[in-house]
Scaffold this active site. Structure first.
Site, short mmCIF file in Angstrom:
data_model
loop_
_atom_site.label_atom_id
_atom_site.label_comp_id
_atom_site.label_asym_id
_atom_site.label_seq_id
_atom_site.Cartn_x
_atom_site.Cartn_y
_atom_site.Cartn_z
N HIS A 193 10.93 65.43 -58.38
CA HIS A 193 9.85 64.46 -58.31
C HIS A 193 9.96 63.43 -59.44
O HIS A 193 9.48 62.30 -59.30
CB HIS A 193 8.48 65.15 -58.40
CG HIS A 193 8.12 65.93 -57.17
ND1 HIS A 193 8.52 67.23 -56.99
CD2 HIS A 193 7.39 65.59 -56.07
CE1 HIS A 193 8.05 67.67 -55.83
NE2 HIS A 193 7.36 66.70 -55.26
N ASP A 268 13.88 65.13 -48.11
CA ASP A 268 12.69 65.27 -48.94
C ASP A 268 12.14 63.86 -49.15
O ASP A 268 12.81 62.86 -48.85
CB ASP A 268 13.06 65.93 -50.27
CG ASP A 268 11.92 66.77 -50.85
OD1 ASP A 268 10.76 66.55 -50.45
OD2 ASP A 268 12.18 67.62 -51.72
#
Length: 530
Positions: A193, A268
């Protein structure tokens, strides 16, 4: 042979290759515009979109109605991350099930399958057609900041068999299962992230360890695989530092060629900084489709979703994405939809009774009971005996952060109510960094007859670890309970009795207190090395 996208415009085909998220609990103008006019065929839901089962069903019905009215060739893939444990999106009326590491501690394939099937039934009843689970990463690095208890454990065979059981369960429950995070996010010390993790793993190691659970899950019938933003320079030409999600070597080579996977590959989220702060989100979407992914996931921002669609369209027009690659991706997405989704079989409100029903809640309680683990009990304190007038203090040392993927919060009122049924003279307090220096929780610990110290990933945070150690030192008697990663027990060696619940949902903690007070025996076994 003509492909399934034949007869669709290029815009309609490209729309099938993008998945988007949005804000709010009803469809906003932006997501409706994307579905109606930009032909986007896939939607992801987060906790921000969810209030209750009835509201989610109304939401998904509205989204599907918009797609059907706009002439979509097949229903939307409506996806979410309902992993269980720390990563769950459904509302308060849904059943709270254990996550992967708790099920790894229980060790039962049957239980993993049952939990996945029940989860699938609750998702399907609300109109959610695809679950971004199970996680089949192998958590071989204790410093991993993003996987941890989201993995079944560190043993290749256990992760493979439990992951395959979950695939079968989700499928039986009526949702599409997604293996993630390919080719493995377990041996990282960076959260994708926030940056791009680099894994120094050669092909031989991947074949022997990381790829094994994916191969087993594919054999069990997984229709979808989610590709991760991790770099594998040892398998890339010239040692390139490139996210696996954007790499033809990984997607076409390892996944398609090596494992023979011909289902849908989805990235993702491309807004994660591992991609967005590198090649950029829009460019990343193009590279992802070129590499062999079939869906580019853009979860949050409207401007980035529009940019991804525009970039893919431009790449098709310029033949950077060939018509063959476009047709192949569209074929896979539509084949998946036509195998699992039908306009005339979307859920009706009458099916919501399964959500949070007594059978599922009983299953969850049984699963949590099977997972609770005694890591050590050096002085044979368990089962604890407290006289009616003795004071129990529960101290929670909350984390700075668990993982950006988690929306879970600790329900202190629910926990205190559960503990109070076991011992009425109970108090709960929360400790912050520095509280162990004196005053507050430290003084409370010194005056209590017993302290249960609940830690949540303090092994990853030196200040929280020091706070927990000082509070433990002030206590007369102390029991540790790792409600996140069990590695906390390894960094607090002065606490002679330590348990793991792998989760801080109320039923997980209450199950652990049942063990502490001897209401039942602990049967869970550590699925990682402390």
């Amino acid at each position: 042979m003509p492909h399934l996208g034949e007869g669709l415009t290029v815009d309609q085909q490209v729309g099938q290759l993008v998945a988007v998220g949005f804000a709010g609990t009803t469809p906003d103008d932006h997501v409706l515009e994307l579905i109606r006019h930009r032909h986007v065929g896939n939607v992801i839901l987060f906790a921000r979109n969810i209030q209750s089962a009835a509201q989610v069903l109304e939401l998904t019905t509205s989204l599907q109605r918009a797609a059907r009215d706009a002439g979509h060739p097949a229903p939307l893939l409506v996806m979410t991350d309902q992993e269980g444990g720390l990563v769950r999106r459904l509302g308060p009326d849904a059943t709270v099930f254990p996550g992967s590491m708790a099920l790894g501690a229980a060790g039962s394939e049957d239980l993993a399958r049952e939990v996945a099937e029940a989860t699938g039934r609750e998702l399907a009843a609300q109109g959610i057609t695809m679950n971004l689970a199970p996680v089949v990463d192998i958590n071989s690095n204790p410093a991993n900041p993003v996987i941890g208890v989201r993995a079944y454990g560190e043993d290749v065979g256990d992760v493979a068999r439990l992951g395959a059981a979950a695939v079968r369960g989700y499928t039986a429950g009526g949702v599409i299962a997604t293996l993630k995070h390919f080719p493995g996010h377990g041996d990282t010390a960076i959260d994708s992230h926030s940056a791009l993790p680099v894994i120094a793993a050669a092909r031989e190691r991947l074949d022997r360890i990381e790829l094994v659970p994916f191969a087993r899950g594919i054999s069990a019938g997984a229709a979808c695989v989610l590709t991760a933003h991790v770099a594998l320079p040892e398998v890339e030409p010239a040692g390139a530092i490139l996210p696996a999600s954007l790499s033809p070597t990984v997607v076409q080579g390892l996944l398609r060629g090596g494992l023979g996977f011909d289902g849908v590959a989805i990235t993702d989220c491309l807004e994660m900084d591992a991609v967005a702060a590198g090649v950029g989100m829009a460019r990343g979407a193009v590279q992802a489709i070129r590499a062999g992914n079939d869906i580019a996931l853009v979860s949050h921002r409207a401007d980035r979703q529009g940019a991804a669609l525009a970039a893919i369209l431009a790449a098709v027009a310029q033949r950077e994405i060939t018509s063959e690659r476009l047709g192949e991706a569209v074929d896979r997405v539509l084949r998946l939809k036509r195998r699992h989704l039908w306009w005339d079989r979307l859920p009706a409100p009458g099916g919501l009774g399964v959500v949070g029903g007594p059978t599922h809640r009983a299953l969850a309680a049984r699963a949590y009971a099977a997972s609770t683990t005694i890591i050590r009990d050096d002085h044979a304190q368990i089962p604890l005996r407290l006289a009616p007038g003795e004071r129990l203090l529960v101290v929670v040392v909350p984390p700075r952060a668990v993982t950006a993927a988690s929306d879970s919060v600790l329900d202190e009122d629910g926990l205190l109510a559960g503990v109070g049924r076991l011992h009425p003279d109970s108090t709960l307090t929360r400790a912050a960094p520095g509280d162990g220096d004196g005053g507050g929780p430290a003084d409370m610990a010194a005056s209590a007859d017993l302290v249960v110290l609940i830690t949540i990933n303090c092994h990853a945070d030196e200040r929280h670890r020091a706070t927990a150690a000082r509070i433990a030192a002030a206590a007369r008697r102390v029991v540790g309970l790792a409600a996140g990663d069990p590695y906390d027990a390894g960094v607090l060696p002065s606490i002679g009795t330590f348990l793991a619940s792998y989760d801080y949902a109320t039923p997980a903690l209450v199950a652990a207190f049942d063990v502490i007070f001897g209401r039942r025996a602990a049967t869970g076994r550590l699925p990682v090395t402390i």
